[in-house]
Design a protein around this motif. Structure first.
Motif, PDB file in Angstrom:
ATOM      1  N   TYR A   1       0.850  -1.194   0.000  1.00  0.00           N
ATOM      2  CA  TYR A   1       0.000   0.000   0.000  1.00  0.00           C
ATOM      3  C   TYR A   1       0.881   1.237   0.000  1.00  0.00           C
ATOM      4  O   TYR A   1       2.090   1.164   0.262  1.00  0.00           O
ATOM      5  N   THR A   2       0.253   2.374  -0.303  1.00  0.00           N
ATOM      6  CA  THR A   2       0.951   3.657  -0.222  1.00  0.00           C
ATOM      7  C   THR A   2       0.085   4.652   0.543  1.00  0.00           C
ATOM      8  O   THR A   2      -1.123   4.459   0.705  1.00  0.00           O
ATOM      9  N   GLY A   3       0.712   5.719   0.991  1.00  0.00           N
ATOM     10  CA  GLY A   3      -0.020   6.853   1.544  1.00  0.00           C
ATOM     11  C   GLY A   3      -0.640   6.616   2.900  1.00  0.00           C
ATOM     12  O   GLY A   3      -0.048   5.993   3.781  1.00  0.00           O
ATOM     13  N   ASP A   4      -1.889   7.106   3.041  1.00  0.00           N
ATOM     14  CA  ASP A   4      -2.559   7.171   4.343  1.00  0.00           C
ATOM     15  C   ASP A   4      -3.395   5.935   4.664  1.00  0.00           C
ATOM     16  O   ASP A   4      -4.187   5.954   5.607  1.00  0.00           O
ATOM     17  N   VAL A   5      -3.236   4.865   3.902  1.00  0.00           N
ATOM     18  CA  VAL A   5      -4.016   3.647   4.149  1.00  0.00           C
ATOM     19  C   VAL A   5      -3.611   3.039   5.492  1.00  0.00           C
ATOM     20  O   VAL A   5      -2.427   2.840   5.760  1.00  0.00           O
ATOM     21  N   ASN A   6      -4.609   2.750   6.343  1.00  0.00           N
ATOM     22  CA  ASN A   6      -4.327   2.074   7.614  1.00  0.00           C
ATOM     23  C   ASN A   6      -5.440   1.115   8.024  1.00  0.00           C
ATOM     24  O   ASN A   6      -5.463   0.625   9.159  1.00  0.00           O
ATOM     25  N   PHE A   7      -6.340   0.818   7.078  1.00  0.00           N
ATOM     26  CA  PHE A   7      -7.518   0.015   7.400  1.00  0.00           C
ATOM     27  C   PHE A   7      -8.092  -0.515   6.088  1.00  0.00           C
ATOM     28  O   PHE A   7      -7.846   0.062   5.025  1.00  0.00           O
ATOM     29  N   ALA A   8      -8.842  -1.615   6.139  1.00  0.00           N
ATOM     30  CA  ALA A   8      -9.393  -2.172   4.904  1.00  0.00           C
ATOM     31  C   ALA A   8     -10.685  -2.920   5.183  1.00  0.00           C
ATOM     32  O   ALA A   8     -10.980  -3.296   6.323  1.00  0.00           O
ATOM     33  N   ARG A   9     -11.444  -3.143   4.107  1.00  0.00           N
ATOM     34  CA  ARG A   9     -12.679  -3.924   4.175  1.00  0.00           C
ATOM     35  C   ARG A   9     -12.792  -4.768   2.911  1.00  0.00           C
ATOM     36  O   ARG A   9     -12.417  -4.334   1.822  1.00  0.00           O
ATOM     37  N   LEU A  10     -13.350  -5.977   3.048  1.00  0.00           N
ATOM     38  CA  LEU A  10     -13.575  -6.852   1.905  1.00  0.00           C
ATOM     39  C   LEU A  10     -14.963  -6.632   1.315  1.00  0.00           C
ATOM     40  O   LEU A  10     -15.940  -6.439   2.044  1.00  0.00           O
ATOM     41  N   VAL A  11     -15.030  -6.681  -0.012  1.00  0.00           N
ATOM     42  CA  VAL A  11     -16.291  -6.669  -0.751  1.00  0.00           C
ATOM     43  C   VAL A  11     -16.312  -7.945  -1.581  1.00  0.00           C
ATOM     44  O   VAL A  11     -15.383  -8.205  -2.351  1.00  0.00           O
ATOM     45  N   ILE A  12     -17.350  -8.766  -1.414  1.00  0.00           N
ATOM     46  CA  ILE A  12     -17.429 -10.039  -2.123  1.00  0.00           C
ATOM     47  C   ILE A  12     -18.695 -10.068  -2.968  1.00  0.00           C
ATOM     48  O   ILE A  12     -19.798  -9.846  -2.463  1.00  0.00           O
ATOM     49  N   ASN A  13     -18.501 -10.310  -4.259  1.00  0.00           N
ATOM     50  CA  ASN A  13     -19.606 -10.341  -5.224  1.00  0.00           C
ATOM     51  C   ASN A  13     -20.451  -9.073  -5.160  1.00  0.00           C
ATOM     52  O   ASN A  13     -21.680  -9.109  -5.239  1.00  0.00           O
ATOM     53  N   GLY A  14     -19.754  -7.941  -4.976  1.00  0.00           N
ATOM     54  CA  GLY A  14     -20.406  -6.640  -4.980  1.00  0.00           C
ATOM     55  C   GLY A  14     -21.028  -6.218  -3.669  1.00  0.00           C
ATOM     56  O   GLY A  14     -21.571  -5.111  -3.569  1.00  0.00           O
ATOM     57  N   VAL A  15     -20.944  -7.069  -2.639  1.00  0.00           N
ATOM     58  CA  VAL A  15     -21.581  -6.770  -1.352  1.00  0.00           C
ATOM     59  C   VAL A  15     -20.507  -6.497  -0.295  1.00  0.00           C
ATOM     60  O   VAL A  15     -19.686  -7.376  -0.011  1.00  0.00           O
ATOM     61  N   PRO A  16     -20.487  -5.287   0.309  1.00  0.00           N
ATOM     62  CA  PRO A  16     -19.538  -5.028   1.395  1.00  0.00           C
ATOM     63  C   PRO A  16     -19.783  -5.998   2.552  1.00  0.00           C
ATOM     64  O   PRO A  16     -20.925  -6.242   2.939  1.00  0.00           O
TER      65      PRO A  16
END
Length: 227
Positions: free
Chosen positions: A72-87
């Motif tokens: 990653y670059t920059g201010d990223v410090n968190f993430a979430r998965l989206v599966i088949n278009g659904v968060p």
């Protein structure tokens, strides 16, 4: 109030990292403070607030493994998965020195799923902003287990796993046939006719994930036992 003002005309003014938020209107005032503490405003200027920015580059994921990794670059410090278009409710990740790891329960992501990862900046108050979204490539997997073949049978049968949807038959090292029927219950049949395979032949079945004639991924192969 405060700040460090240098003789070369530069200054720095400490602010807590969570004090100023994206969208805030910020102004800094330049003061003169006398020895007895009196202050006079000499100048004031708006401070331009740069928005959070960052990107994410996930590595390919193999179903059954316990983490999605990448950079990653920059201010990223968190993430979430989206599966088949659904968060999903799968949040988090460990982001350190440009690399990340995101825990995934084995079995949660399945072959055929479209998986995306949203890269975010999360503030100390819990506010989040999506900075980037990337598709996670899913590695193809598959195995084959063919039954022994009896001379004169019209088909080779057996079972398979994973992303297998096509087959290629070799006899004595030469390509002989394509095809096969691969069923939802994990069984397959591959038509060979009754006289193609002869005693003493070396027969190998190669199983494939086929998207098109030019997009083939070999997943497994097995030499067929001839009776």
């Amino acid at each position: 109030m405060g700040g460090t003002f240098n003789t070369d005309g530069t200054f720095s003014f400490y602010v807590n990292s969570s004090l100023i938020k994206s969208g805030d209107k910020v102004e800094i005032q330049g003061l003169h403070r006398t020895a007895n503490g009196d202050t006079e405003i000499l100048a004031k200027e708006k401070v331009e607030i740069a928005g959070f920015a960052g990107t994410i580059a996930p590595n390919a994921y193999t179903p059954g493994s316990s983490a999605i990794t990448g950079s990653y670059t920059g201010d990223v410090n968190f993430a979430r998965l989206v599966i088949n278009g659904v968060p999903t409710d799968r949040w988090g990740g460990t982001f350190t020195n440009g690399t990340f790891s995101f825990f995934v329960t084995p079995g949660f992501i399945k072959s055929g799923d479209k998986v995306e990862i949203q890269a975010m900046h999360r503030t100390s108050t819990g506010d989040t902003k999506i900075l980037d979204t990337k598709v996670v490539k899913i590695n193809l997997q598959g195995t084959v287990s063919a039954d022994p073949y009896t001379l004169g049978q019209a088909t080779i049968t057996g079972t398979f796993t994973g992303d297998v949807n096509f087959g290629r038959l070799y006899i004595n090292g030469e390509h002989a046939l394509w095809g096969g029927t691969y069923n939802e219950d994990g069984t397959f049949s591959f038509y060979v006719g009754r006289d193609l395979i002869k005693a003493g032949d070396v027969v190998k079945l190669e199983v494939i994930h086929r998207v098109s004639a030019s997009d083939l991924t070999v997943l497994d192969s097995q030499e067929i036992e001839i009776k």
